[in-house]
Scaffold this motif. Structure first.
Motif, PDB file in Angstrom:
ATOM      1  N   THR A  55      35.635  11.815 -46.816  1.00 12.90           N
ATOM      2  CA  THR A  55      36.098  13.088 -46.269  1.00 12.90           C
ATOM      3  C   THR A  55      36.184  14.075 -47.422  1.00 12.90           C
ATOM      4  O   THR A  55      35.969  13.731 -48.591  1.00 12.90           O
ATOM      5  CB  THR A  55      37.489  12.958 -45.627  1.00 12.90           C
ATOM      6  N   VAL A  80      29.580   9.400 -42.739  1.00 15.11           N
ATOM      7  CA  VAL A  80      30.584  10.468 -42.628  1.00 15.11           C
ATOM      8  C   VAL A  80      30.808  10.768 -41.150  1.00 15.11           C
ATOM      9  O   VAL A  80      29.858  11.106 -40.427  1.00 15.11           O
ATOM     10  CB  VAL A  80      30.128  11.760 -43.345  1.00 15.11           C
ATOM     11  N   LEU A  85      32.719  16.225 -41.426  1.00 17.72           N
ATOM     12  CA  LEU A  85      31.615  16.834 -42.169  1.00 17.72           C
ATOM     13  C   LEU A  85      31.777  18.348 -42.252  1.00 17.72           C
ATOM     14  O   LEU A  85      31.261  19.094 -41.418  1.00 17.72           O
ATOM     15  CB  LEU A  85      30.279  16.470 -41.523  1.00 17.72           C
ATOM     16  N   GLY A  90      29.364  18.656 -47.044  1.00 14.62           N
ATOM     17  CA  GLY A  90      27.912  18.584 -46.932  1.00 14.62           C
ATOM     18  C   GLY A  90      27.221  19.111 -48.175  1.00 14.62           C
ATOM     19  O   GLY A  90      26.260  18.515 -48.682  1.00 14.62           O
ATOM     20  N   THR A 248      27.406  10.702 -39.200  1.00 12.91           N
ATOM     21  CA  THR A 248      26.156  11.041 -39.869  1.00 12.91           C
ATOM     22  C   THR A 248      25.931  10.070 -41.017  1.00 12.91           C
ATOM     23  O   THR A 248      26.865   9.697 -41.731  1.00 12.91           O
ATOM     24  CB  THR A 248      26.174  12.488 -40.396  1.00 12.91           C
ATOM     25  N   TRP A 250      23.838   9.249 -44.530  1.00 12.56           N
ATOM     26  CA  TRP A 250      23.206   9.967 -45.640  1.00 12.56           C
ATOM     27  C   TRP A 250      22.593   8.983 -46.624  1.00 12.56           C
ATOM     28  O   TRP A 250      23.171   7.932 -46.904  1.00 12.56           O
ATOM     29  CB  TRP A 250      24.229  10.824 -46.377  1.00 12.56           C
TER      30      TRP A 250
END
Length: 260
Positions: A55, A80, A85, A90, A248, A250
């Motif tokens: 976070t 995340v 987000l 980001g 999400t 990454w």
């Protein structure tokens, strides 16, 4: 729900780390709510080399976790929650060389018994130690795992303390496997794997239904994770589960063949 999901895999990796000689090279990192796992025996598999709990507040701990992977030459996957987000987070991930590569979904339902029948499918919960070889064979064939380390860690996770094992037979043949675990009144459905020749025969629907009914005896909620908009999500939604949250995923630009 996140705790029930995380603890099952985290506990399996902790037990793998405690095996004599740590044969799979497991390292666990946890600080201020940020958690990272690294498995040297499986450097290319992102679900073993992951960072979670990320976070804007835990961003300050990210570089410490990333340094662990950098020393081993492993590219981790970051997860995340969509509601965590922020533009700041980001941008920070982008500046560190990460880009979104996918979306996962967490689904939930109130734990309540529901009627249902599945023609040709018989589901049994296995007692401790019962039919272990068959369960393992169905689980690993259904997942398609061939790497010895990946197979061993899958067995370790899905036969851990407190994990309930289920085996579905289609027309009398072992067809699919699944597990159920619980934490603080939340049941977690996992270990869903079907042998290729038995897919589309209702085995997973029957396993979902059985575990939902079993969970209703002791839990208030049921949760499960899957790829967003997948066939698995559609199957779960047909059994009454709904999306609670999206995550999400990454990865480093270098690992997906792009440059920022």
């Amino acid at each position: 729900m996140e705790a029930a999901i995380r603890l099952k895999s985290w506990d399996a990796l902790r037990r793998a780390c405690e095996l004599e000689g740590n044969p799979y090279g497991v390292t666990l990192y946890e600080k201020e709510g940020l958690r990272a796992s690294l498995v040297r025996a499986l450097p290319k598999l992102p679900w073993f080399n992951t960072v979670s709990g990320l976070t804007q507040d835990t961003l300050t701990e990210l570089d410490g976790a990333l340094s662990m992977y950098q020393m081993e030459g492993i590219a981790p996957r970051l997860g995340v929650w969509a509601t965590h987000l922020t533009p700041t987070l980001g941008a920070a991930l982008y500046d560190r060389g990460f880009t979104p590569v996918g979306v996962g979904a967490t689904l939930y339902a109130a734990a309540a018994p529901t009627p249902g029948t599945f023609a040709g499918v018989d589901v049994r919960e296995l007692d401790a130690g019962e039919d272990r070889a068959t369960f393992r064979a169905v689980l690993l064939e259904g997942y398609g795992f061939t790497n010895p380390a990946q197979r061993a860690l899958a067995v370790l996770e899905h036969e851990g303390p407190g994990v309930r094992r289920y085996l579905a037979r289609v027309d009398g043949q072992p067809a699919a496997a699944a597990t159920l675990s619980a934490h603080d009144g939340v049941a977690f459905l996992a270990g869903a794997a079907t042998r290729p020749e038995f897919r589309q025969r209702g085995a997973q629907a029957a396993l979902i239904h059985r575990r939902l009914n079993d969970a209703a005896r002791t839990c208030e909620l049921v949760t499960v994770t899957t790829a967003f908009a997948s066939a698995s999500q559609r199957n779960l939604e047909r059994q009454g589960l709904r999306v609670a949250q999206l995550k999400t995923l990454w990865a480093a630009w270098s690992s997906v063949g792009e440059q920022p």
